[in-house]
Enzyme design. Structure first.
Site, mmCIF file in Angstrom:
data_model
loop_
_atom_site.group_PDB
_atom_site.id
_atom_site.type_symbol
_atom_site.label_atom_id
_atom_site.label_comp_id
_atom_site.label_asym_id
_atom_site.label_seq_id
_atom_site.Cartn_x
_atom_site.Cartn_y
_atom_site.Cartn_z
ATOM 1 N N GLY A 59 31.674 96.896 -27.914
ATOM 2 C CA GLY A 59 31.909 98.061 -27.758
ATOM 3 C C GLY A 59 33.487 98.481 -27.410
ATOM 4 N N CYS A 86 30.284 90.107 -27.090
ATOM 5 C CA CYS A 86 31.760 90.768 -26.813
ATOM 6 C C CYS A 86 31.695 91.700 -25.598
ATOM 7 C CB CYS A 86 32.158 91.472 -28.039
ATOM 8 S SG CYS A 86 33.849 92.014 -28.287
ATOM 9 N N TYR A 87 31.671 92.934 -25.902
ATOM 10 C CA TYR A 87 31.497 93.674 -24.615
ATOM 11 C C TYR A 87 30.144 93.299 -24.056
ATOM 12 C CZ TYR A 87 30.830 98.119 -21.933
ATOM 13 O OH TYR A 87 30.921 98.695 -20.745
ATOM 14 N N HIS A 172 32.233 87.857 -32.641
ATOM 15 C CA HIS A 172 31.245 88.552 -33.314
ATOM 16 C C HIS A 172 30.568 87.894 -34.126
ATOM 17 C CE1 HIS A 172 31.792 92.893 -31.790
ATOM 18 N NE2 HIS A 172 32.976 92.569 -31.747
ATOM 19 N N GLU A 174 27.910 88.688 -35.963
ATOM 20 C CA GLU A 174 27.211 89.554 -37.105
ATOM 21 C C GLU A 174 28.150 89.652 -38.391
ATOM 22 O OE1 GLU A 174 28.842 92.410 -34.104
ATOM 23 O OE2 GLU A 174 28.124 90.386 -34.188
ATOM 24 N N ASP A 230 15.573 107.601 -51.899
ATOM 25 C CA ASP A 230 14.937 107.699 -50.767
ATOM 26 C C ASP A 230 13.756 108.898 -50.659
ATOM 27 O OD1 ASP A 230 17.106 106.388 -50.048
ATOM 28 O OD2 ASP A 230 18.391 108.008 -49.452
ATOM 29 N N LYS A 378 19.462 101.350 -47.045
ATOM 30 C CA LYS A 378 19.253 101.571 -48.307
ATOM 31 C C LYS A 378 18.486 100.507 -49.345
ATOM 32 C CE LYS A 378 20.295 104.861 -50.832
ATOM 33 N NZ LYS A 378 19.849 105.996 -51.017
#
Length: 522
Positions: A59, A86-87, A172, A174, A230, A378
């Protein structure tokens, strides 16, 4: 909620990081279900998912600020595995008796860390890792019971209290810029949390169909069909659950692509076997949009008018079938990025824009929503569609916004400007397909700008509109890079638009990525 079983969901508490959705994506790539909820969610909401583990995201705030985003500290005492990122690491330190201060040297971008203590989170990883940092604060005192597990030259990069099942990293894992971050997340999800890789398209279809059956009961549902991926996948899922008690309504809102109203009807009936009612409400929509230039107002007008049309059609369906049951359900193909960008479901994150099928719906609508794809990205929807044996010509279509060309016409929407953009868009799509690029791009389209410029054609002065071309590459629409289209393709598109469309005399190419821009112009 489409959780796969009682023990394999990973809950991600979001503190507002731009990367939070990537955490969810990486975990889902392991075939493990993950869900992002605001950091402000109650302890009961966290527990309602029966999680195998909890991740605290990054964050932009400082954890010691008065207005810093906060989760319930009781989450840290649940006894289940916790990973702070992180945060999230700073939150853990701050609330368990450690100390966080502004870093002597802020770290942004690539960094090298040394692993100084082996723990399960770093299992199988080398002693040095390339990572991606993004922090201006640092843990200066660890909480009681924690040990340092990794560090950079300037600050702690990892801490852990394995007895309390709490691990944290300052970087991070990710993002792609942390090359072995996926292995770290894999260690947490499987070796630490013991999750099972059972969140598959087949399982999603089974559980979703069963849930829809229970929701609708003996009632009827209508689906707002657009012809895109969708809404088509959502319609097929609901049809599998309730059969002919689903009626799909395809509305011409006056801002569809060229010949779309006719093409979509044929495709949905012939390829998918759906019961489709087509409603030409173009005059009604364009009348409401007349003189409107604000993007949010456009979206909300279109959302409101769609619901009014759906309500009217629902009444007609009941009358025609002489049914005592109520058409109480509206099916929409809402996706996770729609939800994220339309409302502040991410703790302190800001609303970027409303989608008419999320933020643009009127509060007093009569129909209750079914959004079977609400938790999916998606690419996950396309996987579901392929398991449903849907044709590639539908599944491979590029995304098209719910408000249609209205958000690709900057400024006032008029029938003449819609017609100009329809022709330009048709040329862009045709040439992109001809070059073999359509399936490689996330989206490619034309935008009509409220800018006129002087030109010369056949020795005559012209004063006409400018058209912008937009083409982006993306995994899921959350972030995107502008696509470096071949010059010859751009040249052909520009030449055709200027020569074939009277009213456009200039073409420009948009080279803005997301962020800082969005994919659509409005």
């Amino acid at each position: 909620m489409p959780t796969p079983n009682s023990n394999s969901t990973i809950v991600i508490l979001d503190f507002g990081a731009q990367y939070t959705q990537l955490i969810a994506r990486r975990i889902r790539e392991f075939n493990v279900f993950s869900v992002v909820i605001p950091c402000t969610a109650s302890l009961n909401e966290v527990l309602s998912y029966k999680p195998a583990g909890v991740i605290l995201s990054g964050g932009p705030s400082s954890v010691y600020d008065d207005d810093a985003p906060k989760a319930d500290p009781a989450v840290l005492a649940l006894g289940m595995p916790i990973l702070g990122i992180c945060y999230g690491m700073q939150f853990i330190a701050h609330h368990l008796g450690g100390k966080v201060e502004p870093a002597a040297k802020r770290e942004y971008g690539n960094a090298m860390i040394d692993i100084v203590a082996q723990t399960k989170i770093f299992g199988g990883l080398p002693e040095q890792l390339d990572v991606w940092m993004s922090h201006g604060d640092s843990v200066v005192d660890m909480p009681p019971g924690f040990k340092l597990t990794a560090k950079t030259e300037h600050a702690p990069a990892g801490i852990a209290d394995e007895k309390r099942k709490i691990w944290a990293v300052q970087f991070h894992p990710e993002v792609h810029h942390t090359p072995q971050g996926t292995e770290l997340l894999h260690n947490f999800v499987f070796d630490i949390c013991g999750a099972k890789a059972d969140w598959t398209p087949e399982h999603f279809i089974q559980t979703t169909v069963e849930k829809i059956k229970q929701q609708v009961g003996s009632g009827h549902a209508i689906c707002g069909l657009s012809g895109g991926v969708d809404s088509s996948v959502a319609a097929v899922l609901v049809q599998r659950a309730i059969g002919d008690r689903l009626t799909c309504i395809f509305v011409n809102n006056g801002v569809l692509r060229k010949d779309e109203f006719t093409k979509v009807q044929a495709t949905m009936r012939e390829k998918l076997g759906l019961k489709v009612v087509a409603v030409d409400a173009s005059k009604r929509f364009l009348s409401q949009l007349g003189g409107i230039t604000d993007p949010e107002t456009k979206r909300k007008i279109i959302g409101r008018e769609f619901i009014t049309v759906f309500d009217d059609e629902a009444a007609k369906i009941l009358a025609a079938e002489a049914s005592d049951s109520e058409v109480a359900w509206l099916v929409q193909g809402t996706l996770y990025p729609d939800v994220i960008e339309s409302s502040s479901v991410k703790g302190p994150s800001q609303t970027i824009k409303s989608h008419h099928n999320v933020g643009g719906l009127p509060e007093n609508m009569k129909l209750k929503l079914i959004e079977p794809l609400r938790d999916l990205f998606k690419d996950e929807v396309r996987r579901i569609g392929r398991d449903l044996k849907m044709p590639d010509e539908i599944l491979d279509r590029q995304p098209f916004p719910g408000p249609g060309l209205a958000v690709r016409i900057v400024g006032e929407i008029t029938p003449d400007r819609v017609a100009l953009l329809q022709e330009a868009d048709e040329i862009v799509v045709t040439e992109i397909k001809r070059a073999g690029l359509y399936g490689k791009l996330w989206q490619s389209f034309a935008v009509l700008l409220p800018v006129k410029s002087v030109g010369v054609m056949g020795d005559q002065r012209t004063y006409a509109y400018t058209c912008a071309i937009r083409a982006v590459e993306s995994e899921d629409g959350m972030t995107a890079d502008w696509a470096p289209l071949p010059y010859e393709v751009l040249k052909t598109i520009s030449s055709r638009i200027v020569n074939e469309i009277r009213g456009i005399n200039r073409v420009v190419y948009d080279i803005t990525s997301k962020p800082p821009g969005t994919i659509e112009w409005e």
